[in-house]
Design a protein around this motif. Structure first.
Motif, PDB file in Angstrom:
ATOM      1  N   THR A 158     -10.365  -5.537   2.628  1.00  0.00           N
ATOM      2  CA  THR A 158      -9.765  -5.065   3.882  1.00  0.00           C
ATOM      3  C   THR A 158      -8.315  -5.508   4.007  1.00  0.00           C
ATOM      4  O   THR A 158      -7.427  -4.706   4.334  1.00  0.00           O
ATOM      5  CB  THR A 158     -10.559  -5.602   5.093  1.00  0.00           C
ATOM      6  N   ILE A 159      -8.071  -6.797   3.741  1.00  0.00           N
ATOM      7  CA  ILE A 159      -6.702  -7.311   3.871  1.00  0.00           C
ATOM      8  C   ILE A 159      -5.777  -6.681   2.828  1.00  0.00           C
ATOM      9  O   ILE A 159      -4.645  -6.305   3.136  1.00  0.00           O
ATOM     10  CB  ILE A 159      -6.690  -8.854   3.776  1.00  0.00           C
ATOM     11  N   ILE A 160      -6.268  -6.547   1.601  1.00  0.00           N
ATOM     12  CA  ILE A 160      -5.450  -5.911   0.556  1.00  0.00           C
ATOM     13  C   ILE A 160      -5.153  -4.450   0.924  1.00  0.00           C
ATOM     14  O   ILE A 160      -4.030  -3.970   0.752  1.00  0.00           O
ATOM     15  CB  ILE A 160      -6.134  -6.021  -0.825  1.00  0.00           C
ATOM     16  N   ALA A 161      -6.174  -3.757   1.481  1.00  0.00           N
ATOM     17  CA  ALA A 161      -5.977  -2.364   1.921  1.00  0.00           C
ATOM     18  C   ALA A 161      -4.911  -2.289   3.004  1.00  0.00           C
ATOM     19  O   ALA A 161      -4.035  -1.410   2.980  1.00  0.00           O
ATOM     20  CB  ALA A 161      -7.292  -1.783   2.429  1.00  0.00           C
ATOM     21  N   LEU A 162      -4.967  -3.229   3.951  1.00  0.00           N
ATOM     22  CA  LEU A 162      -3.975  -3.283   5.029  1.00  0.00           C
ATOM     23  C   LEU A 162      -2.576  -3.478   4.448  1.00  0.00           C
ATOM     24  O   LEU A 162      -1.625  -2.786   4.847  1.00  0.00           O
ATOM     25  CB  LEU A 162      -4.296  -4.428   5.992  1.00  0.00           C
ATOM     26  N   ILE A 163      -2.441  -4.404   3.497  1.00  0.00           N
ATOM     27  CA  ILE A 163      -1.140  -4.710   2.908  1.00  0.00           C
ATOM     28  C   ILE A 163      -0.609  -3.507   2.114  1.00  0.00           C
ATOM     29  O   ILE A 163       0.566  -3.133   2.247  1.00  0.00           O
ATOM     30  CB  ILE A 163      -1.222  -5.972   2.015  1.00  0.00           C
ATOM     31  N   VAL A 164      -1.469  -2.877   1.319  1.00  0.00           N
ATOM     32  CA  VAL A 164      -1.052  -1.712   0.518  1.00  0.00           C
ATOM     33  C   VAL A 164      -0.617  -0.559   1.428  1.00  0.00           C
ATOM     34  O   VAL A 164       0.449   0.046   1.233  1.00  0.00           O
ATOM     35  CB  VAL A 164      -2.194  -1.255  -0.425  1.00  0.00           C
ATOM     36  N   ILE A 165      -1.452  -0.261   2.455  1.00  0.00           N
ATOM     37  CA  ILE A 165      -1.109   0.819   3.406  1.00  0.00           C
ATOM     38  C   ILE A 165       0.205   0.483   4.110  1.00  0.00           C
ATOM     39  O   ILE A 165       1.080   1.337   4.274  1.00  0.00           O
ATOM     40  CB  ILE A 165      -2.250   1.032   4.432  1.00  0.00           C
ATOM     41  N   GLY A 166       0.343  -0.812   4.503  1.00  0.00           N
ATOM     42  CA  GLY A 166       1.565  -1.243   5.195  1.00  0.00           C
ATOM     43  C   GLY A 166       2.808  -1.066   4.340  1.00  0.00           C
ATOM     44  O   GLY A 166       3.845  -0.615   4.838  1.00  0.00           O
TER      45      GLY A 166
END
Length: 447
Positions: A158-166
């Motif tokens: 979830t956190i990696i997805a947030l960072i990549v999307i960001g």
């Protein structure tokens, strides 16, 4: 003479690695970060960095001490050796109390997250979650390891997805209802320290709570296969995790949405995914943070039961708490911990608005005690057993200077908690716990 029962070393390297991550990524980050951002604004990034680096040095001290003696099952053991039996007793029971408070905060958070979908009282899902976790923990330690592995994996993804999307949104200059996704959001809404130095300081309590559990790798030492390899590996990866999962995630959140637009009462992660406009994203992330709270509660039950088991074996708690069931799990200790944690559900019923703040403050204060005892034990260890330090395969760096520096920071955080009106009551209540422990230790010693 009755043979002492022993815990099984069933936790593998992947379990230890993910427990080290899962222990530190929980309710404090997913829910508490909203409150911390409200106080400090973008300067919250500095707070996470300061506390994170400090706790890395605490963990290095813990790692060296644990590996200096194969018989150490927890930090209560070396606290008793290098500071005194009273330190082992008070720290053991305080660590149990730390995780009781943390588990209370976690089940209170579960109640809050479930209300995203269902308009029911907070205490109902809190109790249901606690019963499920108790049932799972009564099985094997290997199952606990597997649960934490998958729970932690969900959080990490979830956190990696947030960072990549960001990062993608930053690159394309994505526009939201609140403006353009940009690094300039870090200083365009009142500056980097929008609430001044005071706001920056008042954020320390919640950030300290965000990191509780970083020492869980030490509690799992007795059930870790090949601790000489797995414990140093888990500890040395902590700085990368802090930069990625804390500083990285909060940086992206603040770039996507100005800090002034974030609500302190709900998870910033849920708010960000809702803002981006991905279908069902908000509901999906709410499920993730719900599993995160359950995961942290799971860690809470695990650690409290192992601490009680250790205290019992050291004759510092009732003998039945040292009994293992057929799965080599301390079931009596688990039941007692679960009963006490259920008080958190009652608090969410009696004082729903302030329950989370009270238990997180008490938890943070007690964890500061535990981390301080680790640092003081290490100072004493270097002085009393220089031979062990000299031959250590995992020497803590910059000691003893860094130990004193981090201890000074912890004292400063307690002073801040006293000054802040929101945390003062909990700070003044916490000494009652230590007074009770001093009295009970004196009585036991006399007997």
């Amino acid at each position: 003479m009755e043979e002492q029962q022993e815990l099984k070393r069933d936790l593998k390297n992947r379990h230890v690695q993910l427990i080290a991550i899962g222990g530190t990524i929980g309710t404090g980050l997913f829910l508490g970060s909203g409150k911390a951002i409200e106080k400090a604004g973008p300067s919250i990034l500095l707070v996470y960095l300061i506390i994170g680096i400090s706790l890395f040095f605490v963990m290095r001290a813990l790692g060296e001490l644990l590996l200096s003696n194969a018989g150490y099952q927890s930090f209560t053991d070396f606290a008793a050796v290098y500071i005194g039996p009273w330190a082992g007793y008070i720290t053991g029971w305080t660590y149990w109390f730390c995780w009781i408070m943390t588990a209370m905060a976690d089940i209170i958070a579960v109640g809050l997250y479930v209300r995203y979908w269902f308009d029911i009282p907070q205490w109902v899902p809190a109790i249901i979650c606690l019963i499920i976790l108790l049932g799972l923990n009564l099985l094997t330690v290997k199952l606990f390891g597997e649960l934490e592995f998958w729970f932690s994996l969900i959080k990490v993804i979830t956190i990696i997805a947030l960072i990549v999307i960001g990062i993608i949104l930053l690159v394309i200059g994505f526009k939201t209802d609140t403006g353009t996704v940009s690094v300039t959001n870090l200083w365009e809404h009142g500056g980097f320290f929008p609430n001044g130095f005071t706001g920056f300081l008042f954020a320390f309590q919640m950030v300290v709570f965000s990191f509780v559990g970083v020492e869980l790798v030490g509690v799992s030492a007795a059930e870790t296969a090949n601790p000489k390899k797995n414990i140093p590996s888990a500890i040395n990866k902590i700085p990368i995790r802090i930069l990625l999962f804390y500083v990285g995630a909060i940086f992206i959140i603040l770039c996507i949405k100005p800090w002034t637009e974030l609500s302190a009462t709900s998870s910033p992660f849920v708010q960000i995914f809702a803002l981006v406009g991905i279908p069902i994203a908000a509901a999906l992330i709410n499920f993730v943070v719900l599993t995160s709270a359950a995961s942290a509660g799971n860690s809470g039950l695990f650690s409290t039961s192992r601490i009680l088991f250790n205290l019992s074996n050291n004759k510092q708690a009732a003998k039945p708490l040292g009994k293992l069931n057929k799965n080599a799990v301390p079931s009596n200790a688990l039941f007692l911990s679960a009963i006490v944690v259920s008080i958190g559900a009652l608090l969410s019923y009696a004082i729903p608005d302030s329950a989370f703040s009270i238990v997180t403050t008490i938890s943070a204060i007690c964890f500061i005690w535990v981390w301080s005892i680790i640092l003081i034990s290490h100072i004493r260890y270097k002085k009393i057993r220089p031979d062990l330090h000299r031959n250590s395969i995992f020497k803590a760096p910059l000691t003893p200077f860094i130990n004193y520096a981090v201890l000074t920071l912890f004292v400063a955080v307690l002073v801040i908690m006293f000054i802040a009106e929101e945390t003062r009551t909990a700070l003044l209540l916490t000494p009652v716990w230590f007074i009770v422990l001093i009295i009970t230790y004196s009585i036991r010693k006399r007997k």
